[in-house]
Design a protein around this motif. Sequence first.
Motif, PDB file in Angstrom:
ATOM      1  N   LEU A 179       3.443 -22.947 -34.208  1.00  0.00           N
ATOM      2  CA  LEU A 179       3.379 -21.842 -35.169  1.00  0.00           C
ATOM      3  C   LEU A 179       2.009 -21.747 -35.813  1.00  0.00           C
ATOM      4  CD1 LEU A 179       6.635 -22.264 -37.322  1.00  0.00           C
ATOM      5  CD2 LEU A 179       6.304 -20.739 -35.376  1.00  0.00           C
ATOM      6  N   ARG A 180       1.614 -20.517 -36.100  1.00  0.00           N
ATOM      7  CA  ARG A 180       0.471 -20.272 -36.978  1.00  0.00           C
ATOM      8  C   ARG A 180       1.027 -19.776 -38.305  1.00  0.00           C
ATOM      9  NH1 ARG A 180      -4.610 -20.462 -36.158  1.00  0.00           N
ATOM     10  NH2 ARG A 180      -4.332 -20.537 -33.893  1.00  0.00           N
TER      11      ARG A 180
ATOM     12  N   SER B  49      -2.457 -24.967 -36.849  1.00  0.00           N
ATOM     13  CA  SER B  49      -1.067 -24.615 -36.558  1.00  0.00           C
ATOM     14  C   SER B  49      -0.169 -25.837 -36.719  1.00  0.00           C
ATOM     15  CB  SER B  49      -0.957 -24.025 -35.157  1.00  0.00           C
ATOM     16  OG  SER B  49      -1.606 -24.828 -34.219  1.00  0.00           O
TER      17      SER B  49
ATOM     18  N   GLN C 152       3.053 -16.608 -39.404  1.00  0.00           N
ATOM     19  CA  GLN C 152       2.293 -15.473 -38.899  1.00  0.00           C
ATOM     20  C   GLN C 152       2.623 -15.162 -37.452  1.00  0.00           C
ATOM     21  OE1 GLN C 152      -1.768 -16.782 -39.850  1.00  0.00           O
ATOM     22  NE2 GLN C 152      -1.817 -15.222 -41.462  1.00  0.00           N
ATOM     23  N   SER C 153       2.785 -16.205 -36.648  1.00  0.00           N
ATOM     24  CA  SER C 153       3.095 -15.965 -35.241  1.00  0.00           C
ATOM     25  C   SER C 153       3.574 -17.248 -34.576  1.00  0.00           C
ATOM     26  CB  SER C 153       1.856 -15.441 -34.491  1.00  0.00           C
ATOM     27  OG  SER C 153       0.819 -16.396 -34.515  1.00  0.00           O
TER      28      SER C 153
ATOM     29  N   THR D   1       2.791 -19.133 -31.483  1.00  0.00           N
ATOM     30  CA  THR D   1       1.692 -19.119 -30.521  1.00  0.00           C
ATOM     31  C   THR D   1       2.071 -19.754 -29.187  1.00  0.00           C
ATOM     32  OG1 THR D   1       0.844 -21.151 -31.517  1.00  0.00           O
ATOM     33  CG2 THR D   1      -0.082 -19.077 -32.305  1.00  0.00           C
TER      34      THR D   1
END
Length: 371
Positions: free
Chosen positions: A226-227, A255, A294-295, A297
């Motif tokens: 994850l970010r 991350s 945020q995302s 990854t």
Amino acid sequence: MTDYDVIIVGAGIAGASVASEISEDCSVLILEAEYQPGYHSTGRSAAFWTESYGGPLVQPLTTASCAFLKNPPAGISEKSLLLQRGAINIGRTEEAHLADQLLSAFSGSGVAMDRWSREEIQTRVPLLKTGWDHAIFEPDCCDIDVAGLHTGYLANARRNGTVIQCNARVTNISRTNDIWRVKAGDKSYSAPVLVNAAGAWADTIANFAGAAPIGIQPMLRTMVQLRTDPPSHPDVPLVVALDGSFYFKPEASGSYWLSPHDETAVLPGDVAPEEMDVAVAIDRFLSVLDVNVQSVTRKWAGLRSFAPDRLPVYGFDPEIPGFFWFAGQGGFGIQTAPAAAKLAHALLLGNPKGDDLNSINPDRYDPARFR
């Protein structure tokens, strides 16, 4: 027909480590079904070394592997394969009993453990949400350079003459006049000793060889990268739930790597993460840290294969001569690899254990316990 002293099935960390250990004394062939070694488990590891992982009966193998990983032989690596991180085993307000149980389980083992209050936890995990009030800190936890260890073992084995055949899935095994004959692809090989280091396929190889399966079960384990905002801080330790429901650790890139610590029984084969498991991992992570995702990854899954008692299986089969088990290493096969491979060396060649294995009782891992 090509003759060897030992044929090893599987080129993951299990097969690679055994080959490296015995290759000065034996001619060795490794047969690997995939196009590259370590495809299913070794290459998908969460890459940490912590003495409590796997429980108190696995811990002696982990502890005995530390010196090798910190100062590997020149043939394996020119630098340490461990990087200090620390681990916090964390529990909710109502889970003080889990902290007590962990301390009790490793009492007298020599494993460094400190009980921490919430205030102490926050010094290392500053974005901690409310409700997490208990922790056991393990200062000796480290990250492992898994690729460095695995490639080091393979390179050392090759230098000592080991032959590694990839894309060589075993299709038939027979034994005549105390010699194993193994067919893989369009070639056949022979050796008096066959090492079953096939991971999730360990029982399949046993069936081919006429040995009774042990019941080694592959389990799917999900990993997510994850970010977040704010990004991770590299000084945050590995964080592990005392109830076994998650773990996560930061990466230098900013991350996090996290897992819901899932164990879904699957058939041997390639695996991919399920979206529900990814969502569960993120939800459990967000119950601990006050951050925004945020995302995603990256997401992946790997196999962790366990014997019925969740201990590794090392030793000759009591009913099938020349058939050596080196399997059932769960998620701790990398952190225990040096000690386990040295133990296998002693058992395979009938040598006494070295002094560095004095704390290890090989009977604990003997396949005879299942017969």
